[in-house]
Design an enzyme around this catalytic site. Sequence first.
Site, PDB file in Angstrom:
ATOM      1  N   ASP A  90     -17.456  -9.774 -44.086  1.00 47.06           N
ATOM      2  CA  ASP A  90     -16.318  -9.389 -44.924  1.00 47.06           C
ATOM      3  C   ASP A  90     -15.641 -10.671 -45.403  1.00 47.06           C
ATOM      4  OD1 ASP A  90     -17.059  -6.941 -43.827  1.00 47.06           O
ATOM      5  OD2 ASP A  90     -15.000  -6.288 -43.434  1.00 47.06           O
ATOM      6  N   LYS A 152     -13.453  -4.189 -50.607  1.00 48.34           N
ATOM      7  CA  LYS A 152     -12.559  -3.842 -49.497  1.00 48.34           C
ATOM      8  C   LYS A 152     -11.120  -4.092 -49.919  1.00 48.34           C
ATOM      9  CE  LYS A 152     -11.599  -5.347 -44.718  1.00 48.34           C
ATOM     10  NZ  LYS A 152     -12.065  -6.218 -43.621  1.00 48.34           N
ATOM     11  N   LYS A 181     -14.447  -0.002 -48.836  1.00 50.20           N
ATOM     12  CA  LYS A 181     -13.894  -0.054 -47.487  1.00 50.20           C
ATOM     13  C   LYS A 181     -12.378  -0.131 -47.589  1.00 50.20           C
ATOM     14  CE  LYS A 181     -13.685  -2.711 -43.175  1.00 50.20           C
ATOM     15  NZ  LYS A 181     -14.251  -3.818 -42.368  1.00 50.20           N
TER      16      LYS A 181
END
Length: 216
Positions: A90, A152, A181
């Site tokens: 991430d 995300k 996400k």
Amino acid sequence: MEKEILRYVDHTLLSQTATWNEIREILDDAMAYGTASACIPASYVEQAAEYVEGRLPICTVIGFPNGYSTKEAKVFEAEDAIRKGASEIDMVIQIGFLKDQRYDAVEEEIRAVREACGDKILKVIIETCLLTQEEKIRMCQIVTRAGADYIKTSTGFSTAGATVADVELMKAHIGENVKIKAAGGIASFADAEEFIRAGAERLGTSRLVKILKTHA
């Protein structure tokens, strides 16, 4: 239904004070409750990967939480984490570049980390609470072109976390190969259901497992 929701969860501990005992508890709980992964600091990845012995995907964060380290530093972080056993990365974008409208530089950085990740999953954190609507839409386009697996919402370390409105906006503007996400502030199974209905396919949180443990 709760077990089904947990399959969406990256069970997360990214506190600066996190100890190995706390990380190990996250790993144990992630395996016991069947979460999608455990998301932990890079410094614990190698130890965690050895501990879980392939029973659980290990996720870590790159350029976290501010995103303003260099492209080369982020590439190194990603390569190092994968070499040590991470299977999901991430990364935080360089938000200042986005606000400077240096869109090519933002995309180039994501592409470089994408290449470093090889066949591992890459999620791109855009920190929605710091962006305008136009910047969020632009990042949906950039993340899609750069070939990341997920966009995300948040680090959970800034002024706010995920909102359903942001997930709906992303869903309307990402390409068909990009997933969403949501992270930051997901405090209940009702919250989780709402984000999933809006289009999120991963949720970054530690609270859902804690709720189940409390009521066990």
